[in-house]
Design an enzyme around this catalytic site. Structure first.
Site, PDB file in Angstrom:
ATOM      1  N   CYS A 143       0.858  -0.771  -0.249  1.00  0.00           N
ATOM      2  CA  CYS A 143      -0.397   0.258  -0.028  1.00  0.00           C
ATOM      3  C   CYS A 143       0.511   0.671   0.302  1.00  0.00           C
ATOM      4  O   CYS A 143       1.087   2.012  -1.036  1.00  0.00           O
ATOM      5  CB  CYS A 143      -0.919   0.097   1.272  1.00  0.00           C
ATOM      6  SG  CYS A 143      -0.246  -0.302   2.731  1.00  0.00           S
ATOM      7  N   HIS A 148      -2.703   1.434   6.429  1.00  0.00           N
ATOM      8  CA  HIS A 148      -3.353   1.411   5.021  1.00  0.00           C
ATOM      9  C   HIS A 148      -3.313   2.498   4.515  1.00  0.00           C
ATOM     10  O   HIS A 148      -3.813   3.785   5.722  1.00  0.00           O
ATOM     11  CB  HIS A 148      -4.691   0.704   5.408  1.00  0.00           C
ATOM     12  CG  HIS A 148      -4.977   0.034   3.518  1.00  0.00           C
ATOM     13  ND1 HIS A 148      -3.740  -0.924   2.862  1.00  0.00           N
ATOM     14  CD2 HIS A 148      -5.870   0.285   2.709  1.00  0.00           C
ATOM     15  CE1 HIS A 148      -3.846  -0.765   2.096  1.00  0.00           C
ATOM     16  NE2 HIS A 148      -5.620  -0.137   1.654  1.00  0.00           N
ATOM     17  N   HIS A 187      -5.709   1.866  -4.638  1.00  0.00           N
ATOM     18  CA  HIS A 187      -4.929   1.324  -3.297  1.00  0.00           C
ATOM     19  C   HIS A 187      -3.996  -0.411  -3.445  1.00  0.00           C
ATOM     20  O   HIS A 187      -4.714  -0.983  -5.174  1.00  0.00           O
ATOM     21  CB  HIS A 187      -5.080   1.474  -2.309  1.00  0.00           C
ATOM     22  CG  HIS A 187      -6.371  -0.265  -2.139  1.00  0.00           C
ATOM     23  ND1 HIS A 187      -7.079  -0.294  -0.754  1.00  0.00           N
ATOM     24  CD2 HIS A 187      -7.285   0.390  -2.641  1.00  0.00           C
ATOM     25  CE1 HIS A 187      -7.718  -2.069  -0.361  1.00  0.00           C
ATOM     26  NE2 HIS A 187      -7.985  -1.293  -2.225  1.00  0.00           N
TER      27      HIS A 187
END
Length: 157
Positions: free
Chosen positions: A71, A121, A133
C-alpha cells in the site's frame, strides 16, 4: 497618476501596473499562497494518474514498484514519479502530510486507515468515495470504495 486612483495604495507602482496590464489582456492574478496550492494540486493529480496506471499490478509486501506494490509502496512510487518525496510506511506518510478534513479532501489526497492512533493502510483518493490502493497479499492494485469510517486524510506538501 489619476489613472491608478482606484488601485489600493498597498500596491507598488510596478504591482499596480502589472495588475492593470493583466486586467487589460484578460489575465488573472492569484492570491498569495495560491501558487503552492495549485502546484500541490498538479502533483496530486499526477500521482493519482500514476497510481491508476498501475491497475492490476500484484501486491507484494515491502515492494515499491515499478511492477509490484504494497500500500505505502504504491503511494510512495506514485508521488515520487510526480516529483514529491514521501517516507516509506503508511504511518510515516501520515505523519508527513498536512492533515485535512473529509470535507476538504480532493482527488490525489492520501487516505489513511487507522485503528486507534495507528495507521495500518493508505491509498490515493480518486473522488466519489473511492481510492486507488494495493490492498493485501493475493490482490492487485485497484480502485475500490472506502469501506471504513476510520480514515484520516492527508495532503502531500
Amino acid at each position: 497618476m489619476t489613472a491608478h486612483k482606484n488601485v489600493p495604495s498597498v500596491l507598488s507602482r510596478a504591482g499596480a501596473a502589472s495588475a492593470l496590464t493583466l486586467a487589460a489582456i484578460g489575465g488573472t492574478m492569484l492570491a498569495p499562497g495560491a501558487v503552492p496550492e495549485a502546484h500541490a494540486a498538479a502533483h496530486s493529480t499526477k500521482a493519482l494518474n500514476i497510481a491508476a496506471s498501475k491497475k492490476g499490478a500484484p501486491y507484494k509486501y515491502g515492494a515499491a514498484g515499478p511492477s509490484r506494490f504494497d500500500c505505502s509502496g504504491l503511494t510512495l512510487y506514485s508521488y515520487k514519479k510526480a516529483g514529491k518525496s514521501l517516507p516509506r510506511t503508511a504511518q510515516s506518510q501520515y505523519n508527513k502530510t498536512r492533515h485535512i478534513s473529509a470535507s476538504s479532501r480532493k482527488r490525489g489526497d492520501l487516505v489513511f486507515f487507522h485503528s486507534g492512533r495507528s495507521v495500518y493502510h493508505v491509498g490515493i483518493y480518486a473522488g466519489s468515495g473511492k481510492i486507488w490502493h494495493s490492498p493485501k497479499s493475493g490482490s492487485v492494485v485497484k480502485l475500490e470504495k472506502i469501506w471504513s469510517k476510520s480514515v484520516w486524510y492527508g495532503r502531500v506538501r
